[in-house]
Design a protein around this motif. Structure first.
Motif, PDB file in Angstrom:
ATOM      1  N   SER A   1       0.831  -1.208   0.000  1.00 16.10           N
ATOM      2  CA  SER A   1       0.000   0.000   0.000  1.00 16.10           C
ATOM      3  C   SER A   1       0.868   1.262   0.000  1.00 16.10           C
ATOM      4  CB  SER A   1      -0.950   0.010   1.205  1.00 16.10           C
ATOM      5  OG  SER A   1      -0.241   0.091   2.429  1.00 16.10           O
ATOM      6  N   VAL A   2       2.011   1.236   0.701  1.00 20.41           N
ATOM      7  CA  VAL A   2       2.940   2.372   0.703  1.00 20.41           C
ATOM      8  C   VAL A   2       3.501   2.591  -0.700  1.00 20.41           C
ATOM      9  CG1 VAL A   2       5.217   3.147   1.491  1.00 20.41           C
ATOM     10  CG2 VAL A   2       3.564   2.236   3.143  1.00 20.41           C
ATOM     11  N   CYS A   3       3.961   1.524  -1.315  1.00 16.19           N
ATOM     12  CA  CYS A   3       4.519   1.602  -2.668  1.00 16.19           C
ATOM     13  C   CYS A   3       3.503   2.183  -3.645  1.00 16.19           C
ATOM     14  CB  CYS A   3       4.966   0.214  -3.111  1.00 16.19           C
ATOM     15  SG  CYS A   3       5.611   0.129  -4.798  1.00 16.19           S
ATOM     16  N   MET A   4       2.274   1.691  -3.584  1.00 16.76           N
ATOM     17  CA  MET A   4       1.231   2.165  -4.484  1.00 16.76           C
ATOM     18  C   MET A   4       0.922   3.641  -4.271  1.00 16.76           C
ATOM     19  SD  MET A   4       0.195   0.103  -6.756  1.00 16.76           S
ATOM     20  CE  MET A   4      -1.166   1.179  -7.178  1.00 16.76           C
ATOM     21  N   ARG A   5       0.851   4.046  -3.003  1.00 17.87           N
ATOM     22  CA  ARG A   5       0.523   5.433  -2.700  1.00 17.87           C
ATOM     23  C   ARG A   5       1.610   6.377  -3.215  1.00 17.87           C
ATOM     24  NH1 ARG A   5      -2.279   9.399  -3.260  1.00 17.87           N
ATOM     25  NH2 ARG A   5      -2.062  11.100  -1.758  1.00 17.87           N
TER      26      ARG A   5
ATOM     27  N   MET B   1       3.795   5.774  -5.665  1.00 19.35           N
ATOM     28  CA  MET B   1       3.789   5.767  -7.128  1.00 19.35           C
ATOM     29  C   MET B   1       2.645   6.619  -7.681  1.00 19.35           C
ATOM     30  SD  MET B   1       4.102   2.535  -9.766  1.00 19.35           S
ATOM     31  CE  MET B   1       2.625   1.684  -9.225  1.00 19.35           C
ATOM     32  N   GLU B   2       1.500   6.533  -7.038  1.00 21.14           N
ATOM     33  CA  GLU B   2       0.351   7.318  -7.491  1.00 21.14           C
ATOM     34  C   GLU B   2       0.594   8.814  -7.294  1.00 21.14           C
ATOM     35  OE1 GLU B   2      -4.412   6.941  -6.981  1.00 21.14           O
ATOM     36  OE2 GLU B   2      -3.276   7.077  -5.112  1.00 21.14           O
ATOM     37  N   HIS B   3       1.094   9.185  -6.117  1.00 22.78           N
ATOM     38  CA  HIS B   3       1.297  10.604  -5.795  1.00 22.78           C
ATOM     39  C   HIS B   3       2.364  11.244  -6.684  1.00 22.78           C
ATOM     40  CE1 HIS B   3       1.325  14.212  -3.258  1.00 22.78           C
ATOM     41  NE2 HIS B   3       2.649  14.153  -3.289  1.00 22.78           N
ATOM     42  N   LEU B   4       3.443  10.500  -6.948  1.00 21.34           N
ATOM     43  CA  LEU B   4       4.556  11.078  -7.697  1.00 21.34           C
ATOM     44  C   LEU B   4       4.453  10.887  -9.199  1.00 21.34           C
ATOM     45  CD1 LEU B   4       7.626  10.068  -5.479  1.00 21.34           C
ATOM     46  CD2 LEU B   4       6.496  12.298  -5.598  1.00 21.34           C
ATOM     47  N   PHE B   5       4.127   9.661  -9.633  1.00 26.26           N
ATOM     48  CA  PHE B   5       4.364   9.295 -11.026  1.00 26.26           C
ATOM     49  C   PHE B   5       3.128   8.905 -11.833  1.00 26.26           C
ATOM     50  CE2 PHE B   5       8.456   7.779  -8.874  1.00 26.26           C
ATOM     51  CZ  PHE B   5       9.111   8.993  -9.099  1.00 26.26           C
ATOM     52  N   HIS B   6       1.934   8.969 -11.247  1.00 21.15           N
ATOM     53  CA  HIS B   6       0.733   8.610 -12.001  1.00 21.15           C
ATOM     54  C   HIS B   6       0.687   9.423 -13.297  1.00 21.15           C
ATOM     55  CE1 HIS B   6      -3.500   8.216 -13.111  1.00 21.15           C
ATOM     56  NE2 HIS B   6      -3.521   7.135 -12.371  1.00 21.15           N
ATOM     57  N   PRO B   7       0.348   8.798 -14.439  1.00 21.56           N
ATOM     58  CA  PRO B   7       0.430   9.494 -15.732  1.00 21.56           C
ATOM     59  C   PRO B   7      -0.452  10.729 -15.879  1.00 21.56           C
ATOM     60  CG  PRO B   7      -0.676   7.366 -15.952  1.00 21.56           C
ATOM     61  CD  PRO B   7      -0.077   7.393 -14.587  1.00 21.56           C
ATOM     62  N   THR B   8      -1.494  10.842 -15.052  1.00 19.72           N
ATOM     63  CA  THR B   8      -2.344  12.045 -15.151  1.00 19.72           C
ATOM     64  C   THR B   8      -2.462  12.802 -13.832  1.00 19.72           C
ATOM     65  OG1 THR B   8      -4.348  10.732 -14.701  1.00 19.72           O
ATOM     66  CG2 THR B   8      -3.732  11.073 -17.015  1.00 19.72           C
ATOM     67  N   LYS B   9      -2.295  12.098 -12.697  1.00 19.81           N
ATOM     68  CA  LYS B   9      -2.502  12.739 -11.395  1.00 19.81           C
ATOM     69  C   LYS B   9      -1.215  13.002 -10.621  1.00 19.81           C
ATOM     70  CE  LYS B   9      -5.276   9.505  -9.959  1.00 19.81           C
ATOM     71  NZ  LYS B   9      -6.214   8.734  -9.126  1.00 19.81           N
ATOM     72  N   GLY B  10      -0.104  12.429 -11.047  1.00 19.58           N
ATOM     73  CA  GLY B  10       1.142  12.556 -10.295  1.00 19.58           C
ATOM     74  C   GLY B  10       1.742  13.947 -10.388  1.00 19.58           C
ATOM     75  N   ILE B  11       2.530  14.317  -9.388  1.00 19.38           N
ATOM     76  CA  ILE B  11       3.189  15.623  -9.426  1.00 19.38           C
ATOM     77  C   ILE B  11       4.357  15.618 -10.425  1.00 19.38           C
ATOM     78  CG2 ILE B  11       2.476  16.238  -7.093  1.00 19.38           C
ATOM     79  CD1 ILE B  11       5.235  15.547  -6.093  1.00 19.38           C
ATOM     80  N   HIS B  12       4.847  14.426 -10.760  1.00 18.79           N
ATOM     81  CA  HIS B  12       5.831  14.258 -11.824  1.00 18.79           C
ATOM     82  C   HIS B  12       5.314  13.143 -12.740  1.00 18.79           C
ATOM     83  CE1 HIS B  12       8.753  16.869  -9.870  1.00 18.79           C
ATOM     84  NE2 HIS B  12       8.588  16.183  -8.749  1.00 18.79           N
TER      85      HIS B  12
ATOM     86  N   ASP C   1      -4.967  -0.575  -6.584  1.00 21.61           N
ATOM     87  CA  ASP C   1      -5.911   0.264  -7.311  1.00 21.61           C
ATOM     88  C   ASP C   1      -5.641   0.130  -8.811  1.00 21.61           C
ATOM     89  OD1 ASP C   1      -7.484   2.258  -8.360  1.00 21.61           O
ATOM     90  OD2 ASP C   1      -7.027   3.677  -6.762  1.00 21.61           O
ATOM     91  N   SER C   2      -6.685  -0.142  -9.575  1.00 20.58           N
ATOM     92  CA  SER C   2      -6.508  -0.419 -10.998  1.00 20.58           C
ATOM     93  C   SER C   2      -6.576   0.837 -11.864  1.00 20.58           C
ATOM     94  CB  SER C   2      -7.577  -1.416 -11.467  1.00 20.58           C
ATOM     95  OG  SER C   2      -8.869  -0.873 -11.252  1.00 20.58           O
ATOM     96  N   ASN C   3      -6.450   2.035 -11.257  1.00 17.68           N
ATOM     97  CA  ASN C   3      -6.550   3.237 -12.083  1.00 17.68           C
ATOM     98  C   ASN C   3      -5.254   3.565 -12.819  1.00 17.68           C
ATOM     99  OD1 ASN C   3      -4.928   4.222 -10.064  1.00 17.68           O
ATOM    100  ND2 ASN C   3      -6.262   5.913  -9.476  1.00 17.68           N
ATOM    101  N   PHE C   4      -4.264   2.675 -12.746  1.00 20.75           N
ATOM    102  CA  PHE C   4      -3.060   2.781 -13.552  1.00 20.75           C
ATOM    103  C   PHE C   4      -3.259   1.975 -14.829  1.00 20.75           C
ATOM    104  CE2 PHE C   4      -1.222   3.731  -9.415  1.00 20.75           C
ATOM    105  CZ  PHE C   4      -0.251   4.683  -9.708  1.00 20.75           C
ATOM    106  N   PRO C   5      -2.622   2.374 -15.926  1.00 26.27           N
ATOM    107  CA  PRO C   5      -2.637   1.521 -17.124  1.00 26.27           C
ATOM    108  C   PRO C   5      -2.025   0.156 -16.787  1.00 26.27           C
ATOM    109  CG  PRO C   5      -1.784   3.703 -17.638  1.00 26.27           C
ATOM    110  CD  PRO C   5      -1.899   3.632 -16.141  1.00 26.27           C
ATOM    111  N   ALA C   6      -2.530  -0.896 -17.388  1.00 27.42           N
ATOM    112  CA  ALA C   6      -2.051  -2.247 -17.079  1.00 27.42           C
ATOM    113  C   ALA C   6      -0.573  -2.419 -17.378  1.00 27.42           C
ATOM    114  CB  ALA C   6      -2.868  -3.272 -17.866  1.00 27.42           C
TER     115      ALA C   6
END
Length: 323
Positions: free
Chosen positions: A81-85, A87-98, A162-167
């Motif tokens: 869950s830490v890893c996912m959070r 990755m989502e916060h930093l690197f998500h293709p549309t929501k990440g800060i980078h 969370d499956s909101n990342f591309p596969a």
């Protein structure tokens, strides 16, 4: 060349304590690749572990973002869950800060189990952290006890992703000292995570031949059964689970030299995986972990030995590749 930019940040986690992260960005003037690497520590380490720091610096120099998260609780589900959070916060293709096109996952020891679990679940699969033991079901009076079929463990050991990342958001894994079993029990294998890594996810292993948590002969069988392609293992003579060689001053210098080499192998692996991803009907040529080109065909296994010299130290690595 300018140095990478390292920054300590806190990643918010709803309802929980913020996650400490070290984010290493490419130097000023270096073109960003659009890909990142997220590294997790071993059970007794943290984000400042020397090996992970060396890798982060070299990865960033070559144009990739690299983040290292802290996770003190030695529970696989929590760390997933830490890893996912992060990755989502930093690197998500549309929501990440980078925002990135993709994110490689990896780390040392327990961090490798986290990486494999996330990769399998993001691709739509399922995985378990440990082999679930068969348990005897309570017997009714006058009847024999029956053995219940083994079931995959619930969220106490794994966390649903969370499956909101591309596969295909995780193109590859870099796994340093995967703990295939405990030091005192080679029969309770943690192989399911490796077997569940998708065939589309490239995987690089770096392991010491004196690692008491990954016996080479046992690992070889699991490596052969994996679906991940291409997959590659670099086995370092005399290195232990910490990818070290002892506590003497010469051994410490040798460990630092190996960390430098591992950083170079990681960058070569990432760059090749990115290149292959962007190619349509690409060549069968691939980069080995030692950074050299080879012409291995699909399904062909090549085995090489090379002497590497870093300053006054040298060691032997055996590289096995399945393309």
């Amino acid at each position: 060349m300018a140095e990478p930019i390292e920054k300590e940040i806190s990643v918010p986690s709803p309802g929980k304590v913020a996650i400490p992260v070290l984010l290493t960005s490419p130097p000023t003037g270096v073109k960003h690749s659009g890909f990142a690497l997220l590294l997790g520590p071993g059970a007794g380490g943290d984000e400042k572990t020397a090996l992970l720091t060396a890798v982060a610096d070299e990865v960033a120099r070559q144009g990739h973002f690299c983040a290292r998260y802290r996770a003190k609780v030695p529970n696989l589900g929590f760390r997933v869950s830490v890893c996912m959070r992060v990755m989502e916060h930093l690197f998500h293709p549309t929501k990440g800060i980078h925002p990135q096109k993709g994110c490689f996952l990896g780390g040392h020891s327990m961090g490798t189990r986290v990486a494999g679990t996330v990769a399998a679940q993001l691709a739509g699969g399922d995985t378990e952290s440990e082999p679930a033991a068969a348990k005897k079901a309570p017997a009714a009076k006058g009847k024999k006890a029956t053995v219940a079929p083994a079931k995959k463990r619930a969220s106490s050991t794994t966390a649903s992703v969370d499956s909101n990342f591309p596969a295909d958001f995780v193109p590859g894994l870099v796994l340093y000292s995967y703990p295939l079993h405990t030091a005192d029990n080679t029969k309770a294998l943690r192989d399911q995570i490796l077997l569940d890594i998708p065939s589309t996810t490239a995987t690089l292993f770096v392991s010491g031949l004196k690692d008491n948590m990954c016996q080479p002969s046992i690992f070889a069988k699991v490596f052969k059964e994996m679906k991940s392609t291409p997959r590659e293992v670099v086995q370092v003579t005399d290195a232990d689970h910490g990818l070290g060689f002892g506590s003497s001053k010469p051994a410490q210098a040798k460990k630092e030299a190996l960390a430098e080499a591992i950083s170079e192998w990681t960058v070569a692996f990432m760059d090749e995986a990115i290149s292959q991803r962007s190619e349509e009907g690409g060549s069968s040529m691939k980069t080995t972990a030692a950074g050299k080109k080879g012409g291995a065909g699909v399904g062909e296994v090549t085995k090489k030995k090379a002497d590497l010299k870093k300053e006054a130290d040298e060691w032997t690595v055996a590289v096995s590749t399945v393309a």
